[in-house]
Every structure is written in C-alpha cells, then in structure tokens.
Design a protein around this motif. Sequence first.
Motif, PDB file in Angstrom:
ATOM      1  N   GLN A  71       0.822  -1.220   0.000  1.00  0.00           N
ATOM      2  CA  GLN A  71       0.000   0.000   0.000  1.00  0.00           C
ATOM      3  C   GLN A  71       0.852   1.264   0.000  1.00  0.00           C
ATOM      4  OE1 GLN A  71      -3.643   0.144   0.042  1.00  0.00           O
ATOM      5  NE2 GLN A  71      -3.089  -1.852  -0.790  1.00  0.00           N
ATOM      6  N   ALA A  72       0.373   2.273  -0.684  1.00  0.00           N
ATOM      7  CA  ALA A  72       1.063   3.563  -0.777  1.00  0.00           C
ATOM      8  C   ALA A  72       0.974   4.324   0.545  1.00  0.00           C
ATOM      9  CB  ALA A  72       0.422   4.389  -1.896  1.00  0.00           C
ATOM     10  N   PRO A  73       1.786   5.363   0.699  1.00  0.00           N
ATOM     11  CA  PRO A  73       1.785   6.157   1.933  1.00  0.00           C
ATOM     12  C   PRO A  73       0.445   6.790   2.285  1.00  0.00           C
ATOM     13  CG  PRO A  73       3.770   6.573   0.702  1.00  0.00           C
ATOM     14  CD  PRO A  73       2.884   5.734  -0.181  1.00  0.00           C
ATOM     15  N   SER A  74      -0.479   6.845   1.367  1.00  0.00           N
ATOM     16  CA  SER A  74      -1.803   7.385   1.700  1.00  0.00           C
ATOM     17  C   SER A  74      -2.521   6.502   2.723  1.00  0.00           C
ATOM     18  CB  SER A  74      -2.657   7.522   0.435  1.00  0.00           C
ATOM     19  OG  SER A  74      -2.815   6.257  -0.183  1.00  0.00           O
ATOM     20  N   ASN A  75      -2.075   5.263   2.862  1.00  0.00           N
ATOM     21  CA  ASN A  75      -2.667   4.338   3.837  1.00  0.00           C
ATOM     22  C   ASN A  75      -1.779   4.296   5.084  1.00  0.00           C
ATOM     23  OD1 ASN A  75      -4.011   2.301   5.196  1.00  0.00           O
ATOM     24  ND2 ASN A  75      -4.321   1.080   3.350  1.00  0.00           N
ATOM     25  N   VAL A  76      -1.716   5.398   5.796  1.00  0.00           N
ATOM     26  CA  VAL A  76      -0.849   5.545   6.964  1.00  0.00           C
ATOM     27  C   VAL A  76      -1.231   4.573   8.077  1.00  0.00           C
ATOM     28  CG1 VAL A  76      -0.099   7.146   8.779  1.00  0.00           C
ATOM     29  CG2 VAL A  76      -0.366   7.951   6.435  1.00  0.00           C
ATOM     30  N   THR A  99      11.631  -8.636   8.922  1.00  0.00           N
ATOM     31  CA  THR A  99      11.992  -7.852   7.738  1.00  0.00           C
ATOM     32  C   THR A  99      10.725  -7.297   7.117  1.00  0.00           C
ATOM     33  OG1 THR A  99      13.895  -9.283   7.304  1.00  0.00           O
ATOM     34  CG2 THR A  99      13.126  -7.925   5.481  1.00  0.00           C
ATOM     35  N   LEU A 100      10.788  -6.043   6.679  1.00  0.00           N
ATOM     36  CA  LEU A 100       9.685  -5.412   5.955  1.00  0.00           C
ATOM     37  C   LEU A 100      10.085  -5.330   4.489  1.00  0.00           C
ATOM     38  CD1 LEU A 100       7.001  -3.866   5.745  1.00  0.00           C
ATOM     39  CD2 LEU A 100       8.266  -1.788   6.344  1.00  0.00           C
ATOM     40  N   LEU A 101       9.275  -5.936   3.626  1.00  0.00           N
ATOM     41  CA  LEU A 101       9.518  -5.895   2.190  1.00  0.00           C
ATOM     42  C   LEU A 101       8.418  -5.074   1.534  1.00  0.00           C
ATOM     43  CD1 LEU A 101      11.015  -6.767  -0.375  1.00  0.00           C
ATOM     44  CD2 LEU A 101       9.601  -8.852  -0.372  1.00  0.00           C
ATOM     45  N   LEU A 102       8.818  -3.984   0.892  1.00  0.00           N
ATOM     46  CA  LEU A 102       7.878  -3.111   0.193  1.00  0.00           C
ATOM     47  C   LEU A 102       7.720  -3.607  -1.234  1.00  0.00           C
ATOM     48  CD1 LEU A 102       9.270   0.284   1.507  1.00  0.00           C
ATOM     49  CD2 LEU A 102       7.298  -1.004   2.375  1.00  0.00           C
ATOM     50  N   ILE A 103       6.465  -3.821  -1.628  1.00  0.00           N
ATOM     51  CA  ILE A 103       6.169  -4.297  -2.980  1.00  0.00           C
ATOM     52  C   ILE A 103       5.069  -3.422  -3.576  1.00  0.00           C
ATOM     53  CG2 ILE A 103       6.857  -6.677  -2.455  1.00  0.00           C
ATOM     54  CD1 ILE A 103       3.879  -7.391  -2.217  1.00  0.00           C
ATOM     55  N   GLU A 104       4.923  -3.511  -4.892  1.00  0.00           N
ATOM     56  CA  GLU A 104       3.889  -2.771  -5.613  1.00  0.00           C
ATOM     57  C   GLU A 104       3.921  -1.297  -5.197  1.00  0.00           C
ATOM     58  OE1 GLU A 104       0.378  -5.111  -4.833  1.00  0.00           O
ATOM     59  OE2 GLU A 104       1.213  -6.855  -5.853  1.00  0.00           O
ATOM     60  N   ASP A 105       2.756  -0.686  -4.853  1.00  0.00           N
ATOM     61  CA  ASP A 105       2.736   0.733  -4.484  1.00  0.00           C
ATOM     62  C   ASP A 105       3.371   0.995  -3.114  1.00  0.00           C
ATOM     63  OD1 ASP A 105       1.613   1.534  -6.850  1.00  0.00           O
ATOM     64  OD2 ASP A 105      -0.425   1.720  -6.070  1.00  0.00           O
ATOM     65  N   GLY A 106       3.676  -0.047  -2.371  1.00  0.00           N
ATOM     66  CA  GLY A 106       4.366   0.118  -1.096  1.00  0.00           C
ATOM     67  C   GLY A 106       5.751   0.725  -1.257  1.00  0.00           C
ATOM     68  N   VAL A 107       6.326   0.621  -2.462  1.00  0.00           N
ATOM     69  CA  VAL A 107       7.666   1.193  -2.678  1.00  0.00           C
ATOM     70  C   VAL A 107       7.671   2.715  -2.572  1.00  0.00           C
ATOM     71  CG1 VAL A 107       8.500  -0.767  -4.051  1.00  0.00           C
ATOM     72  CG2 VAL A 107       7.480   1.210  -5.206  1.00  0.00           C
ATOM     73  N   TYR A 108       6.512   3.343  -2.652  1.00  0.00           N
ATOM     74  CA  TYR A 108       6.469   4.803  -2.491  1.00  0.00           C
ATOM     75  C   TYR A 108       6.900   5.234  -1.086  1.00  0.00           C
ATOM     76  CZ  TYR A 108       4.284   5.380  -7.041  1.00  0.00           C
ATOM     77  OH  TYR A 108       4.038   5.384  -8.386  1.00  0.00           O
ATOM     78  N   TRP A 109       6.880   4.298  -0.132  1.00  0.00           N
ATOM     79  CA  TRP A 109       7.392   4.604   1.207  1.00  0.00           C
ATOM     80  C   TRP A 109       8.892   4.877   1.180  1.00  0.00           C
ATOM     81  CZ3 TRP A 109       4.843   5.822   5.489  1.00  0.00           C
ATOM     82  CH2 TRP A 109       3.489   5.512   5.560  1.00  0.00           C
ATOM     83  N   LEU A 110       9.555   4.555   0.079  1.00  0.00           N
ATOM     84  CA  LEU A 110      10.992   4.789  -0.041  1.00  0.00           C
ATOM     85  C   LEU A 110      11.336   6.263  -0.281  1.00  0.00           C
ATOM     86  CD1 LEU A 110      11.928   1.775  -2.334  1.00  0.00           C
ATOM     87  CD2 LEU A 110      12.176   1.949   0.151  1.00  0.00           C
TER      88      LEU A 110
END
Length: 95
Positions: A9-14, A29-40
Amino acid sequence: MTTLHTLNQAPSNVNLMQSCVGSLQPDDTLLLIEDGVYWLLNTHRAKLPAALKIKALRLDAQARGLTPLVSEVDLIEMDEFINLSVLHNKIVSWF
C-alpha cells in the motif's frame, strides 16, 4: 521466530503502515512491494523507525521511477524475495 512482512500500500494508507510497524519484532523484515515502494521516498521514509530492516522489490521501484531516488534501502530481485520467504518462519501480507 522471524516474520517477513510484505506491504503493497502507498503512503496514503498511513494506518496500515502504523499497524504493520507496530507488529514488527527486532528480527523481522519489511519488504515493500507494488505501491508500497512509495514509502521509499524521503518524505515518507523519514516517518518510519530508523531501526527497521527494510527491503523493496527493484522491479516495482523501477516501474514507478523511484530507483534513482532510493538510497539506504536494499533493492532486491524476485529470487531474493523467494529466498526471504524461505528464510523467515512466517509471512504476513499487509494490503
């Protein structure tokens, strides 16, 4: 017991990220995938605890044009994702 947490999920889902971070243990470990990479992105990454072990799928970051902007995070390939899945005792998907 270690857990691999995947977040798409993107950062809009705080609220989702706060729930995820709140459940992480020191060896997880936290793995960012799909729109979750926007947290980077720096503006969002700064909101996360510095001690988190964060990784992200390189293909997802590349698809969103983030790879030139990303530093201090381990960008991994799909085979490394599979390896993480095997190394951790369980996987929790946050979506």
